[in-house]
Design a protein around this motif. Structure first.
Motif, PDB file in Angstrom:
ATOM      1  N   HIS A   4       0.814  -1.219   0.000  1.00  0.00           N
ATOM      2  CA  HIS A   4       0.000   0.000   0.000  1.00  0.00           C
ATOM      3  C   HIS A   4       0.848   1.269   0.000  1.00  0.00           C
ATOM      4  CE1 HIS A   4      -3.977  -1.944   1.594  1.00  0.00           C
ATOM      5  NE2 HIS A   4      -3.582  -2.423   0.429  1.00  0.00           N
ATOM      6  N   PHE A   5       2.157   1.118  -0.072  1.00  0.00           N
ATOM      7  CA  PHE A   5       3.055   2.257  -0.201  1.00  0.00           C
ATOM      8  C   PHE A   5       3.316   2.532  -1.683  1.00  0.00           C
ATOM      9  CE2 PHE A   5       3.698   1.384   4.173  1.00  0.00           C
ATOM     10  CZ  PHE A   5       4.338   2.459   4.759  1.00  0.00           C
ATOM     11  N   ARG A   6       3.326   3.788  -2.045  1.00  0.00           N
ATOM     12  CA  ARG A   6       3.637   4.175  -3.432  1.00  0.00           C
ATOM     13  C   ARG A   6       5.082   4.661  -3.519  1.00  0.00           C
ATOM     14  NH1 ARG A   6       0.462   9.105  -6.062  1.00  0.00           N
ATOM     15  NH2 ARG A   6      -1.297   7.642  -5.926  1.00  0.00           N
ATOM     16  N   ARG A   7       5.820   4.061  -4.419  1.00  0.00           N
ATOM     17  CA  ARG A   7       7.198   4.482  -4.649  1.00  0.00           C
ATOM     18  C   ARG A   7       7.195   5.729  -5.532  1.00  0.00           C
ATOM     19  NH1 ARG A   7      11.552   3.691  -8.312  1.00  0.00           N
ATOM     20  NH2 ARG A   7      13.551   3.228  -7.303  1.00  0.00           N
ATOM     21  N   VAL A   8       7.899   6.774  -5.109  1.00  0.00           N
ATOM     22  CA  VAL A   8       7.938   8.023  -5.865  1.00  0.00           C
ATOM     23  C   VAL A   8       9.367   8.530  -5.941  1.00  0.00           C
ATOM     24  CG1 VAL A   8       5.599   8.680  -5.148  1.00  0.00           C
ATOM     25  CG2 VAL A   8       7.570   9.486  -3.830  1.00  0.00           C
ATOM     26  N   SER A   9       9.580   9.400  -6.891  1.00  0.00           N
ATOM     27  CA  SER A   9      10.811  10.171  -6.931  1.00  0.00           C
ATOM     28  C   SER A   9      10.480  11.544  -6.361  1.00  0.00           C
ATOM     29  CB  SER A   9      11.340  10.289  -8.366  1.00  0.00           C
ATOM     30  OG  SER A   9      12.506  11.077  -8.403  1.00  0.00           O
ATOM     31  N   ALA A  10      10.798  11.722  -5.087  1.00  0.00           N
ATOM     32  CA  ALA A  10      10.476  12.983  -4.405  1.00  0.00           C
ATOM     33  C   ALA A  10      11.433  14.069  -4.879  1.00  0.00           C
ATOM     34  CB  ALA A  10      10.574  12.807  -2.896  1.00  0.00           C
ATOM     35  N   THR A  11      10.872  15.154  -5.354  1.00  0.00           N
ATOM     36  CA  THR A  11      11.705  16.213  -5.918  1.00  0.00           C
ATOM     37  C   THR A  11      11.333  17.565  -5.329  1.00  0.00           C
ATOM     38  OG1 THR A  11      10.157  16.539  -7.756  1.00  0.00           O
ATOM     39  CG2 THR A  11      11.966  14.984  -8.108  1.00  0.00           C
ATOM     40  N   VAL A  12      12.351  18.378  -5.126  1.00  0.00           N
ATOM     41  CA  VAL A  12      12.165  19.797  -4.805  1.00  0.00           C
ATOM     42  C   VAL A  12      13.120  20.538  -5.744  1.00  0.00           C
ATOM     43  CG1 VAL A  12      12.182  21.571  -3.016  1.00  0.00           C
ATOM     44  CG2 VAL A  12      11.688  19.191  -2.402  1.00  0.00           C
ATOM     45  N   PRO A  13      12.668  20.836  -6.963  1.00  0.00           N
ATOM     46  CA  PRO A  13      13.573  21.362  -7.992  1.00  0.00           C
ATOM     47  C   PRO A  13      14.324  22.618  -7.569  1.00  0.00           C
ATOM     48  CG  PRO A  13      11.472  20.724  -8.962  1.00  0.00           C
ATOM     49  CD  PRO A  13      11.305  20.637  -7.478  1.00  0.00           C
TER      50      PRO A  13
END
Length: 258
Positions: free
Chosen positions: A155-164
């Motif tokens: 139930h966890f979603r893998r993401v590429s967390a970004t703060v450009p």
């Protein structure tokens, strides 16, 4: 806290008091001594450095569902602008505890970037009925989440967390209590994959049907008529006549059936 800056002074004051009360109650329910946490307050939230020996499993897998429940109880009956919804981030690493103006360390920077990532903010907006959205670093997910079943790893979603604007990007995992955020993402991806490629509308609607009809080409020595709708008596080409009943008028020897 979500939408903290949009509150007036009174609502900000109330939100801060409610935040502290709920975090204290959640820690007591978990058996965590919040008095031993090193806290750096930020008005709409806090950075917490937890002492050595704190159960990572309890913090990662149990704190968020408890806070979510307490917040939903708190928010019941409140106006939308007074409700509190939280983003929680968890990471691990070395931290200097004697900094002159906070707690220096890459781990601190990382968890602050994760909590501010647009991916986490979007996840909280996606589920208006939820009160909390959790993001954990890939290291935490590998060390804690996937080894224990307190929270379902799928139930966890893998993401590429970004703060450009901060030149930050990292693999992370998002969880929303009571929701299958990973399943919703997979369903969306499947729906997207079923759509025709490209942005052209060709192939759909009347415009698409017309675009696929080949343009008639005239034959040598003859005439070609295509897609003609006739109302009343009309002539096409070199003196051809069609009656309203669809029967050719044979009075004109120059009629063509082409």
């Amino acid at each position: 806290m979500e939408s903290y800056s949009g509150r007036d002074n009174v609502l900000q004051y109330r939100a801060q008091r409610a935040f502290q009360k709920i975090m204290t109650e959640a820690c007591e329910e978990l058996g965590l001594d919040r008095a031993t946490w090193l806290l750096q307050q930020g008005g709409d939230g806090e950075l917490a450095i937890l002492p050595a020996g704190t159960s990572e499993r309890a913090v990662v897998t149990r704190l968020t569902p408890i806070v979510d429940r307490l917040l939903r109880e708190h928010n019941r009956g409140l106006a939308p602008e007074a409700r509190i919804r939280l983003r929680i981030g968890v990471h691990e690493g070395l931290v200097h505890l004697d900094g002159a103006n906070g707690y220096p360390g890459e781990a601190v920077v990382t968890v602050c970037r994760l909590i501010d990532s647009p991916q986490l903010k979007a996840a909280l907006r996606q589920f208006p009925g939820a009160a909390v959205a959790l993001i954990v670093s890939d290291r935490i997910h590998q060390d804690v989440v996937r080894h224990y079943q307190d929270l379902r790893p799928e139930h966890f979603r893998r993401v590429s967390a970004t703060v450009p604007e901060k030149d930050f990007e990292a693999i992370a995992w998002i969880y929303v209590p009571g929701e299958n955020i990973a399943g919703d993402a997979e369903a969306k991806d499947r729906n997207e994959s079923r759509r025709p490629p490209g942005n052209s509308r060709e192939g759909s609607g009347d415009a698409g049907r017309r675009s696929r009809v080949p343009t008639p080409q005239p034959l040598p020595g003859g005439q070609v008529f295509s897609n003609i709708t006739s109302h009343g008596i009309n002539a096409f080409g070199n003196g051809n006549v069609i009656s309203t009943s669809g029967t050719h008028d044979t009075t004109d020897p120059r009629r063509s059936d082409s």
